[in-house]
Motif scaffolding. Structure first.
Motif, PDB file in Angstrom:
ATOM      1  N   HIS A  36       0.828  -1.210   0.000  1.00 26.55           N
ATOM      2  CA  HIS A  36       0.000   0.000   0.000  1.00 26.55           C
ATOM      3  C   HIS A  36       0.859   1.255   0.000  1.00 26.55           C
ATOM      4  N   ILE A  39       2.221   2.194  -3.610  1.00 25.46           N
ATOM      5  CA  ILE A  39       1.368   2.904  -4.572  1.00 25.46           C
ATOM      6  C   ILE A  39       0.904   4.250  -4.032  1.00 25.46           C
ATOM      7  N   ARG A  42       2.691   8.810  -6.715  1.00 25.81           N
ATOM      8  CA  ARG A  42       1.915   8.992  -7.949  1.00 25.81           C
ATOM      9  C   ARG A  42       2.473   8.203  -9.137  1.00 25.81           C
ATOM     10  N   ARG A  44       4.323   5.461  -9.199  1.00 26.37           N
ATOM     11  CA  ARG A  44       4.104   4.024  -9.030  1.00 26.37           C
ATOM     12  C   ARG A  44       2.628   3.675  -9.169  1.00 26.37           C
ATOM     13  N   TYR A  45       1.761   4.538  -8.666  1.00 24.83           N
ATOM     14  CA  TYR A  45       0.326   4.318  -8.844  1.00 24.83           C
ATOM     15  C   TYR A  45      -0.009   4.295 -10.336  1.00 24.83           C
ATOM     16  N   GLU A  46       0.523   5.243 -11.096  1.00 21.80           N
ATOM     17  CA  GLU A  46       0.221   5.310 -12.530  1.00 21.80           C
ATOM     18  C   GLU A  46       0.784   4.107 -13.286  1.00 21.80           C
ATOM     19  N   TYR A  49      -1.524   1.280 -12.401  1.00 21.60           N
ATOM     20  CA  TYR A  49      -2.814   1.538 -13.048  1.00 21.60           C
ATOM     21  C   TYR A  49      -2.762   1.107 -14.517  1.00 21.60           C
ATOM     22  N   THR A 112      -4.753  -4.774  -4.971  1.00 16.36           N
ATOM     23  CA  THR A 112      -4.366  -3.570  -4.231  1.00 16.36           C
ATOM     24  C   THR A 112      -4.870  -2.320  -4.944  1.00 16.36           C
ATOM     25  N   LEU A 113      -4.780  -2.317  -6.261  1.00 16.37           N
ATOM     26  CA  LEU A 113      -5.230  -1.155  -7.020  1.00 16.37           C
ATOM     27  C   LEU A 113      -6.751  -1.080  -7.070  1.00 16.37           C
ATOM     28  N   VAL A 117      -7.112   1.893  -3.785  1.00 16.11           N
ATOM     29  CA  VAL A 117      -7.182   3.294  -4.204  1.00 16.11           C
ATOM     30  C   VAL A 117      -8.312   3.544  -5.201  1.00 16.11           C
ATOM     31  N   ASP A 118      -8.417   2.710  -6.227  1.00 11.96           N
ATOM     32  CA  ASP A 118      -9.478   2.919  -7.219  1.00 11.96           C
ATOM     33  C   ASP A 118     -10.860   2.873  -6.576  1.00 11.96           C
TER      34      ASP A 118
END
Length: 137
Positions: A36, A39, A42, A44-46, A49, A112-113, A117-118
């Protein structure tokens, strides 16, 4: 440290968060938290994603999609690999450019995504409707 006998607080959840883990858990609580945290950045999140929603991608494809330089991308890719959210693969057949390396999301990365967050982002509409005083009589 998790105990054999789970003590619960009034809400019925375990007092010790480690007691949420299955008895034979594949990961530790710290490993879940590291996923968690990873991500929470930003870039790494992208990356995650894109890999979850677009499928496996090569580093070059990710560089172009995210408009970042090679060294920055590889730094973030390595972080995501280290915590188990993505995996690095090589195609076995040799092409004109040699072996082709690509990255793809793991099951942990996808969950996780999409469930983390999503889901929070999608839930914002519901929160807005619940707390929007202009719609109440």
């Amino acid at each position: 440290m998790a105990t054999n006998e789970t003590e619960t607080v009034d809400s019925g959840v375990p007092e010790d968060p480690e007691d949420l883990l299955p008895e034979e858990s594949v990961l530790t609580l710290e490993e879940y938290l590291e996923m968690h945290a990873a991500i929470g950045h930003r870039t790494r999140y992208e990356v995650l994603y894109r890999l979850v929603h677009s499928g496996a991608m090569s580093p070059k494809e990710l560089e172009h999609a995210l408009d970042i330089d090679d060294s920055t991308l590889h730094y973030h890719l390595n972080k995501l690999v280290d915590v188990g959210l993505i995996e690095k693969r090589q195609r076995t057949e040799r092409g004109e450019d040699g072996l082709h390396t690509y990255y793809r999301a793991t099951v942990f990365g996808e969950v996780t995504l999409t469930e983390g967050v999503d889901e929070l982002i999608r839930g914002e509409r519901e929160f807005d409707a619940l707390y929007d005083s202009s719609e109440r009589s």
